[in-house]
Every structure is written in structure tokens, then in C-alpha cells.
Design an enzyme around this catalytic site. Structure first.
Site, PDB file in Angstrom:
ATOM      1  N   GLU A 171      -6.105  79.716  66.115  1.00 52.52           N
ATOM      2  CA  GLU A 171      -5.346  80.979  66.189  1.00 52.52           C
ATOM      3  C   GLU A 171      -5.624  81.820  67.435  1.00 52.52           C
ATOM      4  O   GLU A 171      -5.904  83.010  67.336  1.00 52.52           O
ATOM      5  CB  GLU A 171      -5.622  81.814  64.931  1.00 52.52           C
ATOM      6  CG  GLU A 171      -5.284  81.078  63.654  1.00 52.52           C
ATOM      7  CD  GLU A 171      -5.532  81.908  62.394  1.00 52.52           C
ATOM      8  OE1 GLU A 171      -6.153  82.982  62.485  1.00 52.52           O
ATOM      9  OE2 GLU A 171      -5.090  81.468  61.323  1.00 52.52           O
ATOM     10  N   ASN A 213      -5.379  74.596  66.601  1.00 49.60           N
ATOM     11  CA  ASN A 213      -4.731  74.849  65.310  1.00 49.60           C
ATOM     12  C   ASN A 213      -4.185  76.278  65.268  1.00 49.60           C
ATOM     13  O   ASN A 213      -4.860  77.212  65.700  1.00 49.60           O
ATOM     14  CB  ASN A 213      -5.797  74.678  64.211  1.00 49.60           C
ATOM     15  CG  ASN A 213      -5.241  74.665  62.812  1.00 49.60           C
ATOM     16  OD1 ASN A 213      -4.328  73.906  62.507  1.00 49.60           O
ATOM     17  ND2 ASN A 213      -5.802  75.494  61.928  1.00 49.60           N
ATOM     18  N   HIS A 250       1.957  77.821  56.939  1.00 49.79           N
ATOM     19  CA  HIS A 250       1.991  78.697  55.764  1.00 49.79           C
ATOM     20  C   HIS A 250       3.411  79.269  55.723  1.00 49.79           C
ATOM     21  O   HIS A 250       3.736  80.189  56.466  1.00 49.79           O
ATOM     22  CB  HIS A 250       0.965  79.831  55.902  1.00 49.79           C
ATOM     23  CG  HIS A 250      -0.451  79.351  55.969  1.00 49.79           C
ATOM     24  ND1 HIS A 250      -1.086  78.775  54.891  1.00 49.79           N
ATOM     25  CD2 HIS A 250      -1.355  79.348  56.978  1.00 49.79           C
ATOM     26  CE1 HIS A 250      -2.329  78.442  55.235  1.00 49.79           C
ATOM     27  NE2 HIS A 250      -2.511  78.784  56.496  1.00 49.79           N
ATOM     28  N   GLU A 279      -2.442  73.210  57.009  1.00 50.15           N
ATOM     29  CA  GLU A 279      -2.748  74.194  55.950  1.00 50.15           C
ATOM     30  C   GLU A 279      -1.501  74.495  55.135  1.00 50.15           C
ATOM     31  O   GLU A 279      -1.242  75.646  54.766  1.00 50.15           O
ATOM     32  CB  GLU A 279      -3.300  75.493  56.564  1.00 50.15           C
ATOM     33  CG  GLU A 279      -4.536  75.276  57.422  1.00 50.15           C
ATOM     34  CD  GLU A 279      -5.137  76.553  57.987  1.00 50.15           C
ATOM     35  OE1 GLU A 279      -4.785  77.655  57.521  1.00 50.15           O
ATOM     36  OE2 GLU A 279      -5.975  76.444  58.900  1.00 50.15           O
ATOM     37  N   ASP A 281       1.261  75.472  52.754  1.00 51.43           N
ATOM     38  CA  ASP A 281       1.584  76.067  51.457  1.00 51.43           C
ATOM     39  C   ASP A 281       2.923  76.769  51.618  1.00 51.43           C
ATOM     40  O   ASP A 281       3.282  77.186  52.730  1.00 51.43           O
ATOM     41  CB  ASP A 281       0.486  77.002  50.904  1.00 51.43           C
ATOM     42  CG  ASP A 281      -0.005  78.070  51.868  1.00 51.43           C
ATOM     43  OD1 ASP A 281       0.709  78.402  52.840  1.00 51.43           O
ATOM     44  OD2 ASP A 281      -1.107  78.605  51.650  1.00 51.43           O
TER      45      ASP A 281
HETATM   46  C1  XIL Z   1      -8.497  81.435  54.437  1.00 48.21           C
HETATM   47  C2  XIL Z   1      -9.153  80.951  53.166  1.00 48.21           C
HETATM   48  O1  XIL Z   1      -8.219  80.207  52.432  1.00 48.21           O
HETATM   49  C3  XIL Z   1      -9.641  82.112  52.361  1.00 48.21           C
HETATM   50  O2  XIL Z   1     -10.425  81.654  51.258  1.00 48.21           O
HETATM   51  C4  XIL Z   1     -10.503  83.051  53.218  1.00 48.21           C
HETATM   52  O3  XIL Z   1     -10.830  84.178  52.488  1.00 48.21           O
HETATM   53  C5  XIL Z   1      -9.742  83.440  54.463  1.00 48.21           C
HETATM   54  O4  XIL Z   1      -9.351  82.282  55.169  1.00 48.21           O
HETATM   55  N1  XIL Z   1      -5.720  80.312  58.567  1.00 48.21           N
HETATM   56  C6  XIL Z   1      -6.851  79.537  58.590  1.00 48.21           C
HETATM   57  C7  XIL Z   1      -7.689  79.416  57.368  1.00 48.21           C
HETATM   58  O5  XIL Z   1      -7.108  78.864  59.596  1.00 48.21           O
HETATM   59  O6  XIL Z   1      -9.044  79.273  57.654  1.00 48.21           O
HETATM   60  C8  XIL Z   1      -7.476  80.590  56.439  1.00 48.21           C
HETATM   61  O7  XIL Z   1      -8.204  80.319  55.246  1.00 48.21           O
HETATM   62  C9  XIL Z   1      -6.024  80.816  56.185  1.00 48.21           C
HETATM   63  C10 XIL Z   1      -5.285  81.112  57.460  1.00 48.21           C
END
Ligand code: XIL
Length: 484
Positions: A171, A213, A250, A279, A281
């Protein structure tokens, strides 16, 4: 990685597709029941991991160490997934809570669980502006830069040889239309912090794929997507060691599935990097979007696999959106069936050699100097006589001035392998310095690589991977692959 339960024989693809279409709407249990009643015909895989493996991909999930003792959770994890990402356990605050004091307990727990269940691990994340321990947040300048380098070195060394891919930097770009780097304490140490992190990670664990990422990089027309693309293009042109780009994906009504998602994946892949959905969802688990994401990944040869960000809705960091494939009780949701059907009807295209997709017109990538290092090349398979037992080997080479990492895929022919040996021929002056997932004999000239205990058995038509690092120039192809 090898498929856990590969079918012995498969009907023609058109037949399989037809049957998948008929069954696509059926409940998962019904599919399983029908498969069991057809023992003489090859069946569609019945788990996400096995189905992805049949397509040469993985299917992973984020895992929380403290949930491994939850029986429902670990039953689904062990049954469905063949890649895991520690959800929080490898972040800076978890692994180095005070400076120089490393704590790996819960991350090790996940890695051990993965290894004992035949799953691989995506490491997440070495350098990130978020989830930093307090002592890092109060550093700046050279002290912070050095702390970052030490952190990357220590953590990547601790897990050396155990990580499939590292999210080296997470990020680092800003949202919105600027296309700029995100402001952060790491960014303020100098614009080169990202490439320093990548070079440091490569030195510590040369066998891991190194990924950048990010989120909101799914839409090819977004300024952020274009900015990351230009960074990867620049890194490849200057020989900065980057192997992959992770798309968090996401997705929700504010960041919907974009119709150009496949263009985004294939455009990055055309730069000579792998792409991974890291990641995933989706708000209310929209089945169409889930299916589209899977289909797009399968359509891009360098899309290695998909990771969902949790198992049950109740495990999600966005639990109120019910964004995952299993409900709070661990039951498969409609989105699960959509994903499995998409995986089962997918096809793996041959590696692409297409010219890079041009950048979106409004935010075209600037022309950069001609690459000084060649993009990784995938050599044509070494052929074995048609219909024969035996194996083929393909090399993907990541070459930089003075060194290389070669990843070799060994694919069984029409019979299962119980062992294999691959030979490569290195140009004079080049040498193998490090090997993983194989035993090397010799280090220069003609070098043989033989399977290790856990990857000698490969079902007919299935494949496994090993790799090696070396100095000088790596091999563009394998010399021979022999079944043992
Ligand atoms: C999130 C986790 O799912 C949570 O449990 C934590 O509190 C915060 O981080 N981007 C990422 C992940 O790269 O590491 C994040 O994960 C979600 C967004």
C-alpha cells in the site's frame, strides 16, 4: 504444488464443461454425491484448493493463529485451501514489537500448520505504513531507513525457504487521481525506500517471489493502477528485483469489480511479473463478481492464484458485509459454489508472449528507457515422445545483471512419476549457489536436479516446482527431464 486428489482420467474438456454447467447450480453436497456415484469417469474437483491446483493455481485464505484451535475453522482450512497468509502475525508490530526484539511465535504457528498440511505461505507484509510498532512510528530519516532494512533482513531470513511469495511493500500509493506515492514515514525516508526493501528481501531470501501489494488497483483506468504499473515497469527496466504484483481486491459498492479487471492483470503480467489476487472479499459475496475474478485469473497465464481474506463471514475484517465464501456456521455459500464451478470449468492458457497492453489513454504510462534486463522468459517445454511416460520441464527465468533465479516446473507425462531428475546446462562462468525443493548435483556446466522426499510423486499430467539461484547467466530451458 501437487494436486491432493488428482483424477486418474479426465473426460474431454467439452464434456466436463457441459457437466459442470448442469451442476453449477446444485448444492455442493449434491455435487459431491454425484461424483461419488460415477467412479469410472473423472470428476470435477470438490475443493477450492484441489480445483485450483488442477489449473496450475493455488487457492488460499488469510489465517489467524488464534483460530487454529477452532475445529470448524481448521476443518474448512485443511479441506479447502492450499495457501495461507497470516492475517496479522507477520506484520511489523507483531514480529518486532520493540527494536531488535523479534517475536515469531504466532506466525511460526501458522507456518508450521501450513507445512504440516501441505499448504504454502504468502508472507505479509515486510514494509508498510500501517500496523507499525510505536518505536517505528517515532523514527524518521536514516534511523527509520536502517530499521526497515534490518527488519526486512531479519524477518525474511527467519522464514527463508518457507515463503512462496512475500508482500515486500504494501500500500505505498495514494488513492485518488494524483498517481503519487502515499505520504508516510517510510516515504519520507526517500523515494527509493521501495526498491531498497525489495533488494534487501532478495538478498535475505532469494527463493521467495517478491511482490508489491495494494488495493484500489483493480481498475485499469484508475490513476493508482497506472502509477503502480509505471513503478513496476521502471523496476523491471532497472533490474530492481520484483517478481509479482498482489491485487488485494477488497470489492464493494464503492470499489466495484471493474469490467477491465482482466486487462489490469494481463497488462501487469506483460511487464514480466506474476500477478496474484491476495485479499479477495466482496460485499455480500456477490457470486457474479466472485466468478468473474476467478475466470479472469484463469485467463491470465501468470496469475498464480487467489487468496480470500478469511474463511467464514464471522472471520472477516469486514464481517458486517458478509463478504466471504462460508457463513458464520461454516456452511458453503452460493458464492462458494460459483467459485468452485468457475475453477472447475477454467482453462489454463499457454504462457503469453504478447506485447504489453498499452496503458489507458488518459493516463498513459511514460516511455521509459529500454530495459537493461530481459523480462523473465518461459522456455518451451522439453518434449518427450508422445504418449510416453516421462516428464517435461519449463524454466521461468528472472535474470538481472550478474545473477538469476530460475523456477522450474516439472510436469508428469501420461504416467505418474515416483521421482524425477531435471538437467540444465549453464553457460561457462555461471554457477548455481542455492537450490530449493530439489537436490542439485554439481554447480556449473551440466547440473542435475533430483526431487526431494516430498515432491517426487507427481500424478499423470500434474506438476511440481523447484528453483535455484545462481551467479552469471541462467538457463533459458531445461536439457532433459527424466522419470525415475
Ligand atoms: C487487516 C486485518 O484483516 C485485520 O484483522 C487488522 O485489524 C487490520 O488489517 N490490507 C491489508 C491487510 O494488506 O493486512 C489488512 O488486514 C486489510 C487491508
Amino acid at each position: 504444488m501437487k494436486t491432493a486428489s488428482a483424477p486418474d482420467r479426465r473426460p474431454p474438456r467439452s464434456w466436463r464443461n457441459r457437466r459442470t454447467a448442469v451442476l453449477a447450480g446444485a448444492a455442493g453436497t449434491l455435487v459431491a454425491g454425484l461424483v461419488l456415484t460415477m467412479p469410472n469417469t473423472a470428476s470435477a474437483a470438490t475443493t477450492l484448493g484441489a480445483s485450483a491446483a488442477e489449473q496450475g493455481r493455488y487457492f488460499g485464505t488469510a489465517v489467524a493463529a488464534y483460530k487454529l484451535s477452532d475445529n470448524t475453522y481448521s476443518t474448512i482450512l485443511n479441506r479447502e485451501f492450499n495457501m495461507v497468509t497470516p492475517e496479522n502475525e507477520m506484520k511489523w508490530d507483531a514480529t518486532e514489537p520493540s527494536q531488535g526484539q523479534f517475536s515469531y511465535g504466532s506466525a511460526d504457528q501458522i507456518v508450521n500448520h501450513a507445512q504440516s498440511h501441505g499448504m504454502r505461505v504468502r508472507g505479509h507484509a515486510l514494509a508498510w505504513h500501517s500496523q507499525q510498532p510505536g518505536w517505528v512510528q517515532s523514527l524518521s530519516g536514516t534511523a527509520l531507513r536502517n530499521a526497515m532494512i534490518n527488519h526486512v533482513t531479519q524477518v525474511a531470513t527467519h522464514y527463508k525457504g518457507k515463503i512462496y511469495a512475500w508482500d515486500v511493500v504494501n500500500e505505498a500509493f495514494a488513492d485518488g487521481s494524483s498517481g503519487a506515492r502515499r505520504d508516510s514515514n517510510l516515504q519520507r525516508t526517500g523515494n527509493d525506500w521501495i526498491e531498497v526493501a525489495f533488494r534487501t528481501a532478495r538478498a535475505a531470501d532469494p527463493g521467495a517471489k517478491l511482490c508489491y501489494n495494494d488495493y484500489n488497483t483493480d481498475d485499469w483506468n484508475q490513476a493508482k493502477t497506472q502509477a503502480v504499473y509505471r513503478m513496476v515497469q521502471d523496476f523491471k527496466s532497472r533490474g530492481v528485483p520484483i517478481d509479482c504484483v498482489g491485487f488485494q481486491s477488497h470489492l464493494n459498492s464503492g470499489s466495484p469489480y471493474p469490467s477491465n479487471y482482466r486487462t489490469t492483470l494481463s497488462s501487469f503480467a506483460a511487464l514480466g511479473v506474476d500477478v496474484q489476487i491476495t485479499e479477495l472479499d466482496i460485499e455480500q459475496a456477490n457470486s457474479t463478481w466472485y466468478r468473474n475474478v476467478v475466470t479472469d485469473c484463469l485467463a491470465v497465464a501468470r496469475c498464480n492464484g487467489i487468496t480470500v481474506w478469511g474463511i467464514r463471514d464471522s472471520d472477516s475484517w469486514r464481517a458486517s458485509q458478509n463478504p466471504l465464501l462460508f457463513d458464520g456456521n461454516g456452511n458453503k455459500k452460493a458464492a462458494y459454489d460459483a467459485v468452485l464451478a468457475a475453477l472447475n470449468s477454467g482453462s489454463t492458457p499457454p504462457p503469453t508472449t504478447a506485447a504489453p497492453t498499452t496503458a489507458a489513454p488518459t493516463t498513459a504510462a511514460p516511455t521509459t528507457a529500454a530495459p537493461t534486463t530481459a523480462a523473465p522468459t518461459t522456455a518451451p517445454p522439453t518434449t518427450t515422445p508422445p504418449g510416453n511416460a516421462g516428464c517435461t520441464g519449463t524454466v521461468t527465468l528472472n535474470q538481472w545483471p550478474g545473477g538469476f533465479v530460475a523456477t522450474v516446473r516439472v510436469t508428469a507425462g501420461s504416467s505418474a512419476l515416483s521421482g524425477w531428475t531435471v538437467t540444465v546446462s549453464l553457460p561457462s562462468g555461471s554457477a548455481v549457489t542455492n537450490t530449493w525443493n530439489a537436490q542439485a548435483s554439481g554447480s556449473s556446466g551440466s547440473v542435475g536436479f533430483t526431487n526431494v522426499s516430498y515432491n517426487g510423486s507427481v500424478a499423470a499430467g500434474q506438476s511440481t516446482e523447484f528453483g535455484f539461484q545462481g551467479t552469471g547467466t541462467g538457463p533459458g530451458s531445461v536439457q532433459s527431464c527424466t522419470a525415475r
